[in-house]
Design a protein around this motif. Structure first.
Motif, mmCIF file in Angstrom:
data_model
loop_
_atom_site.group_PDB
_atom_site.id
_atom_site.type_symbol
_atom_site.label_atom_id
_atom_site.label_comp_id
_atom_site.label_asym_id
_atom_site.label_seq_id
_atom_site.Cartn_x
_atom_site.Cartn_y
_atom_site.Cartn_z
ATOM 1 N N ASP A 91 0.823 -1.212 0.000
ATOM 2 C CA ASP A 91 0.000 0.000 0.000
ATOM 3 C C ASP A 91 0.857 1.261 0.000
ATOM 4 N N ASP A 92 1.922 1.286 0.831
ATOM 5 C CA ASP A 92 2.797 2.453 0.880
ATOM 6 C C ASP A 92 3.534 2.658 -0.438
ATOM 7 N N GLY A 93 3.888 1.568 -1.113
ATOM 8 C CA GLY A 93 4.553 1.690 -2.407
ATOM 9 C C GLY A 93 3.657 2.312 -3.452
ATOM 10 N N VAL A 94 2.378 1.962 -3.441
ATOM 11 C CA VAL A 94 1.421 2.546 -4.381
ATOM 12 C C VAL A 94 1.223 4.028 -4.076
ATOM 13 N N THR A 95 1.070 4.345 -2.795
ATOM 14 C CA THR A 95 0.877 5.750 -2.406
ATOM 15 C C THR A 95 2.097 6.584 -2.765
ATOM 16 N N GLN A 96 3.279 6.018 -2.559
ATOM 17 C CA GLN A 96 4.497 6.749 -2.921
ATOM 18 C C GLN A 96 4.545 7.010 -4.420
ATOM 19 N N ALA A 97 4.148 6.029 -5.212
ATOM 20 C CA ALA A 97 4.120 6.215 -6.667
ATOM 21 C C ALA A 97 3.147 7.325 -7.054
ATOM 22 N N GLU A 98 2.007 7.380 -6.389
ATOM 23 C CA GLU A 98 1.007 8.408 -6.684
ATOM 24 C C GLU A 98 1.510 9.792 -6.280
ATOM 25 N N VAL A 99 2.226 9.864 -5.152
ATOM 26 C CA VAL A 99 2.790 11.153 -4.714
ATOM 27 C C VAL A 99 3.846 11.633 -5.705
ATOM 28 N N MET A 125 1.744 -0.637 -19.584
ATOM 29 C CA MET A 125 3.198 -0.626 -19.752
ATOM 30 C C MET A 125 3.894 -1.602 -18.810
ATOM 31 N N PHE A 126 3.382 -1.746 -17.589
ATOM 32 C CA PHE A 126 4.044 -2.586 -16.591
ATOM 33 C C PHE A 126 3.058 -3.617 -16.026
ATOM 34 N N PRO A 127 2.622 -4.568 -16.836
ATOM 35 C CA PRO A 127 1.613 -5.534 -16.379
ATOM 36 C C PRO A 127 2.135 -6.478 -15.297
ATOM 37 N N ASP A 128 3.470 -6.638 -15.195
ATOM 38 C CA ASP A 128 4.028 -7.560 -14.210
ATOM 39 C C ASP A 128 4.342 -6.878 -12.883
ATOM 40 N N SER A 129 4.022 -5.575 -12.754
ATOM 41 C CA SER A 129 4.303 -4.835 -11.519
ATOM 42 C C SER A 129 3.037 -4.748 -10.664
ATOM 43 N N LYS A 130 3.156 -5.179 -9.397
ATOM 44 C CA LYS A 130 2.016 -5.105 -8.485
ATOM 45 C C LYS A 130 1.632 -3.651 -8.216
ATOM 46 N N ILE A 131 2.656 -2.789 -8.088
ATOM 47 C CA ILE A 131 2.376 -1.372 -7.811
ATOM 48 C C ILE A 131 1.682 -0.731 -9.005
ATOM 49 N N ALA A 132 2.156 -1.032 -10.222
ATOM 50 C CA ALA A 132 1.558 -0.433 -11.419
ATOM 51 C C ALA A 132 0.116 -0.877 -11.605
ATOM 52 N N THR A 133 -0.165 -2.144 -11.327
ATOM 53 C CA THR A 133 -1.534 -2.640 -11.517
ATOM 54 C C THR A 133 -2.497 -2.046 -10.490
ATOM 55 N N LYS A 134 -1.969 -1.667 -9.326
ATOM 56 C CA LYS A 134 -2.821 -1.074 -8.291
ATOM 57 C C LYS A 134 -2.748 0.448 -8.274
ATOM 58 N N THR A 650 -0.902 11.878 4.717
ATOM 59 C CA THR A 650 -1.803 12.933 4.243
ATOM 60 C C THR A 650 -2.233 12.685 2.800
ATOM 61 N N ALA A 651 -1.335 12.072 1.997
ATOM 62 C CA ALA A 651 -1.691 11.764 0.603
ATOM 63 C C ALA A 651 -2.802 10.727 0.541
ATOM 64 N N LYS A 652 -2.771 9.739 1.449
ATOM 65 C CA LYS A 652 -3.817 8.714 1.476
ATOM 66 C C LYS A 652 -5.180 9.319 1.811
ATOM 67 N N LYS A 653 -5.161 10.339 2.662
ATOM 68 C CA LYS A 653 -6.416 10.926 3.118
ATOM 69 C C LYS A 653 -6.904 12.061 2.220
ATOM 70 N N ALA A 654 -6.108 12.436 1.192
ATOM 71 C CA ALA A 654 -6.422 13.618 0.388
ATOM 72 C C ALA A 654 -7.785 13.510 -0.281
ATOM 73 N N CYS A 655 -8.021 12.415 -0.978
ATOM 74 C CA CYS A 655 -9.288 12.262 -1.706
ATOM 75 C C CYS A 655 -10.466 12.067 -0.756
ATOM 76 N N VAL A 656 -10.227 11.388 0.366
ATOM 77 C CA VAL A 656 -11.302 11.202 1.348
ATOM 78 C C VAL A 656 -11.760 12.551 1.879
ATOM 79 N N ALA A 657 -10.777 13.421 2.203
ATOM 80 C CA ALA A 657 -11.115 14.752 2.700
ATOM 81 C C ALA A 657 -11.834 15.573 1.638
ATOM 82 N N TYR A 658 -11.407 15.425 0.370
ATOM 83 C CA TYR A 658 -12.054 16.153 -0.720
ATOM 84 C C TYR A 658 -13.511 15.723 -0.877
#
Length: 664
Positions: A91-99, A125-134, A650-658
Motif C-alpha cells: 500500500d505504501d509503495g502505491v501511495t508513494q508512486a502516486e505522490v 506498460m508494466f503488467p508484471d508490476s504489483k504497484i503499477a496494476t494497483k 496525508t496523501a492517502k487521506k487527500a481524496c477522502v477529505a475532498y
C-alpha cells in the motif's frame, strides 16, 4: 505429658507475575493478568480465567496442555489476520508512486487531465508490476495530493522558518492572468546550507493601490501568524506605489517594523538607464525593431519569401526576435540579431512591391538604407553589453548583495570612461560628483568610444557619410552617455550606508575588512545582535580576519557566498565544541537574505504563464498557488523526491477529505 509436634508453616498462595508474558515467548500473545485477582490468570485463546494460586507458573504450563487450549492455538495459527482483508502489503509503495506522479505534474506543468490516461497507461506498460496494476491516480486524486499533501507540507516548513528567524520580503503585481491582477509574495531566508527564496502566496489584488496591496500583506501575515519584526528588508520594483516616500506600501511596512531596509531593484534601475539612453538618440530604435518583427510574424508567405533573400545575401538563417520593453535583456539581443540580418532585410524591404506606398514597409526600407541608423545599431550593440552584464549578475538567485557596491562603481566608471577624460576619473574620489556634462571634460570625437564596428563602418563608408551626419552621430552618442550616467547617479544607491558596508560578505575581501562596517550593520538592524554583545562580536570578527586560510572553508570563483557562510557557521571550537563564530555568522546569514533584485518575482510570473495555459484555462487561483508552492519550495527533482511517512499519510487521506468537503 503429651508433646504436640510443631505446626507446619503456612504456605503463601502464588501470584501472577507480569514477567511471564514478557520474558517467555511461549506465553506471549495469549497470557495476561486476570480481572478476578492476582490468584488467577487469563487466557485470550480460551477466553477463560484459571487458578494459579497453588502452582504458579506450573499451573500455567498445565493449562497449555489442555485439549481446549491446544485446539484454540491450532485454530489461531491456521487463521489469517483480519488486517490482511483491509490493508495491502504494498500500500505504501502505491501511495508513494502516486505522490511522485502528482509531484511530477506540478514540476513539469502537465495538465491534471493527463492523469486519467496515465493511470491506465501504467497498467499496460508494466503488467508484471504489483504497484503499477494497483496504481490509481486520476485527475481528482492528483489534484488533491498536490493541494492537501505536497503544498501544505512544503508551505508549513516555510512558515515555521518565517516565525523563528529574520527574512526578506519581495512582492510584485501582474495582470498577465486573464483580467485578474495577482500579487506575488515571496520570502527569502537562510536554510541550513544557503539563502533560499520561497513562495508564500499569490492573492488576487485587482485594485493596485498601496493600501490594498498592504492589506493583502497584512492579511497574509495574520493568517500564518508571521511577526512583522522578523522582516529584514523589502524588495519590489521602483514604482511610487511600492517604494514612494509618502503613502506607499513601504511607508506602511515601516509603520509595522521601522528597521526594514529598502533600496529598490537594481535590475529595474539598470533597465531604466538603458531606456533613458536609447530615448536620447534621435531615432526610435524600439519602433523599428517592432515594425520588422511584426511584418513577418503573422505571414508564412513573407517568411518563405525572405528565405530567398537570406540565401542571396549569404546570411545564416536565424529567427527574428521580438523586442519587449519590459524584458530587461531583450534590446541587445534584438539589436545584434537585426545587425546579423541587415543585408538580407535591406534587400528584402527595398525590393518589396509596396516600398513606394507610405507605410511600414517604406519606413523600414528607408531606415535600413540609412547609414546613420546603421551606425546607431552598431553603437548600441557595443554599449549595451556592460548594462546587461550588470543586470545578469544581480538577477541570479544566489546571494550577491555583497558585490553590489563595487559593481555599481565599476559600471559607472565604465560609462564615464567612454566619454569623459580619464585623468578626471582617476583624480576624483567620488565618481558621482564628476561634471560629466561639461564639454571641456569630455573626450574629442576622434577618441569618443562608439565601438570598433561603428568605427570600421565609418572608415568603410567615409565617402557616403556627410560631416553633418557625422557631427549628429557624435552629438547623439554624447547625449546617450549623459542620459545613462545621469540616471545611474540619480537612482543607484551609491550613498546607501548598508549597501556600502555589505562588502564584508565577500570572503575575498577578508584581509581588507573594517569592523566599523560590520558595526554599522548591526546598529542598523538591532534585532540581529544586542549592544551588550558588540565586544564579543568584535572578538569573533578579529578571529575570522586573522585565521589561516586552511582553517576556513574553501572559497573560489565557483563557491556561492551564502554557501561559504553556511560552512563558516558550522565551524566549532576544537576544545569546547561550541560554535566558533555564532554572532558574526548570525549577521552574515541575515545579510545574505537581502535579495539582489526583484528578479525572483518576475520569474514567478513567467512560471504562471507556463502553468495557466489554454489547456488549463479553468485553473483557479488556489490551485495555481499550490502548484507554485510545490514547484518553488522544493529543491529536488521529481525522481529524487523521498516522501516521509507523514506525507504518505496525508496523501492517502487527500481524496477522502475532498469527498467529505463535497458532501459525498
Amino acid at each position: 505429658m503429651v508433646v504436640t509436634p510443631p505446626s507446619k508453616k503456612k504456605r503463601l498462595p502464588c501470584r501472577f507475575l507480569e514477567k511471564w508474558q514478557q520474558n517467555d515467548l511461549k506465553f506471549s500473545g495469549w497470557l495476561t493478568k486476570s480481572n478476578t485477582g492476582d490468584s488467577h490468570a487469563y487466557c485470550k485463546l480460551c477466553n477463560k480465567d484459571f487458578r494459579i494460586d497453588h502452582g504458579g507458573l506450573n499451573d500455567v504450563n498445565k493449562h497449555t496442555n489442555t485439549a481446549m487450549h491446544i485446539k484454540n492455538l491450532q485454530a489461531q495459527n491456521s487463521t489469517k489476520s483480519a488486517s490482511n482483508f483491509f490493508t495491502r502489503p504494498d500500500d505504501d509503495g502505491v501511495t508513494q508512486a502516486e505522490v511522485l506522479f502528482a509531484y511530477s505534474i506540478a514540476e513539469h506543468n502537465i495538465p491534471f487531465s493527463y492523469a486519467d490516461h496515465f493511470t491506465k497507461l501504467c497498467k499496460v506498460m508494466f503488467p508484471d508490476s504489483k504497484i503499477a496494476t494497483k496504481f490509481a491516480c486520476g485527475r481528482t486524486k492528483a489534484t488533491q495530493i498536490v493541494k492537501r499533501s505536497l503544498a501544505p507540507a512544503l508551505q508549513q516548513d516555510v512558515i515555521t522558518n518565517l516565525r523563528t528567524q529574520p527574512f526578506s520580503l519581495a512582492i510584485d503585481e501582474s495582470n498577465d492572468r486573464n483580467t485578474d491582477k495577482c500579487l506575488a509574495i515571496l520570502v527569502r531566508y537562510f536554510t541550513s546550507d544557503s539563502a533560499k527564496t520561497r513562495f508564500l502566496t499569490m492573492p488576487i489584488c485587482n485594485i493596485g493601490t498601496s493600501q490594498n496591496i498592504f492589506d493583502q500583506l497584512q492579511q497574509t501575515f495574520a493568517n500564518y501568524t508571521i511577526p512583522w519584526t522578523n522582516v529584514l528588508s523589502f524588495m519590489s520594483d521602483n514604482c511610487s506605489v511600492m517604494m514612494g516616500k509618502n503613502n506607499s506600501v513601504m511607508t506602511r511596512i515601516k509603520e509595522q517594523s521601522p528597521d526594514v531596509f529598502d533600496f529598490g531593484c537594481v535590475c529595474h534601475l539598470a533597465n531604466l538607464c538603458a531606456v533613458a539612453g536609447v530615448k536620447a538618440l534621435p531615432v526610435s530604435i524600439d519602433d523599428m525593431l517592432v515594425d520588422i518583427y511584426y511584418h513577418f510574424h503573422h505571414s508564412s508567405k513573407r517568411k518563405e519569401q525572405y528565405k530567398e533573400f537570406l540565401d542571396f545575401c549569404d546570411v545564416e538563417p536565424s529567427k527574428l526576435l521580438k523586442h519587449a520593453t519590459t524584458r530587461w535583456l531583450s534590446l541587445e539581443t534584438c539589436v545584434d540579431r537585426t545587425l546579423h540580418h541587415w543585408p538580407a532585410l535591406t534587400s528584402y524591404f527595398n525590393s518589396h512591391c509596396e516600398v513606394e506606398k507610405p507605410g511600414r514597409i517604406q519606413r523600414v526600407a528607408a531606415q535600413l538604407s540609412d547609414h546613420e541608423i546603421h551606425l546607431y545599431f552598431y553603437f548600441l550593440s557595443f554599449i549595451l553589453g556592460p548594462l546587461n552584464n550588470f543586470n545578469t549578475i544581480f538577477q541570479a538567485s544566489e546571494a550577491r548583495i555583497g558585490y553590489l557596491a563595487a559593481e555599481m562603481k565599476t559600471l559607472l566608471r565604465t560609462f564615464l570612461g567612454k566619454f569623459v577624460k580619464s585623468k578626471l576619473i582617476q583624480t576624483t574620489p567620488d565618481l558621482t560628483t564628476i561634471d560629466y556634462s561639461n564639454p571641456d571634460n569630455q573626450l574629442p570625437n576622434s577618441i569618443l568610444s562608439i565601438g570598433p564596428k561603428a568605427r570600421g563602418y565609418l572608415y568603410d563608408h567615409s565617402d557616403d557619410i556627410s560631416p553633418t551626419v557625422l557631427q549628429k552621430l557624435f552629438s547623439s552618442v554624447r547625449q546617450f552617455y549623459c542620459a545613462v550616467v545621469k540616471k545611474m547617479v540619480t537612482k543607484f544607491p551609491f550613498n546607501d550606508p548598508v549597501v556600502s558596508c555589505l562588502a564584508f560578505l565577500n570572503p575575498a575581501e577578508r584581509g581588507n575588512l573594517d569592523f566599523n562596517d560590520t558595526l554599522k550593520i548591526v546598529k542598523r538592524f538591532p534585532v540581529l545582535v544586542p549592544s551588550t554583545q558588540f565586544a564579543a562580536l568584535e572578538e569573533e570578527f578579529i578571529d575570522y580576519q586573522v585565521s589561516p586560510v586552511d582553517e576556513l572553508p574553501k572559497f573560489d570563483s565557483d563557491t556561492r557566498v551564502d554557501s561559504y557562510w553556511a560552512a563558516v557557521s558550522a565551524m566549532t571550537n576544537k576544545i569546547t565544541r561550541t560554535a566558533r563564530f555564532p554572532l558574526l555568522t548570525r549577521v552574515t546569514r541575515a545579510m545574505c537574505c537581502i535579495p539582489n533584485s526583484n528578479a525572483d518575482c518576475e520569474r514567478v510570473f513567467s512560471m504562471v504563464k507556463k502553468i495557466h495555459t489554454e489547456h488549463r484555462a479553468s485553473l483557479d487561483n488556489s490551485t495555481l498557488c499550490d502548484l507554485l508552492t510545490t514547484k518553488i519550495n522544493s529543491d529536488c527533482a521529481c525522481f529524487q523526491l523521498k516522501p516521509d511517512k507523514d506525507l504518505l499519510k496525508t496523501a492517502k487521506k487527500a481524496c477522502v477529505a475532498y469527498n467529505k468537503d463535497c458532501g459525498n
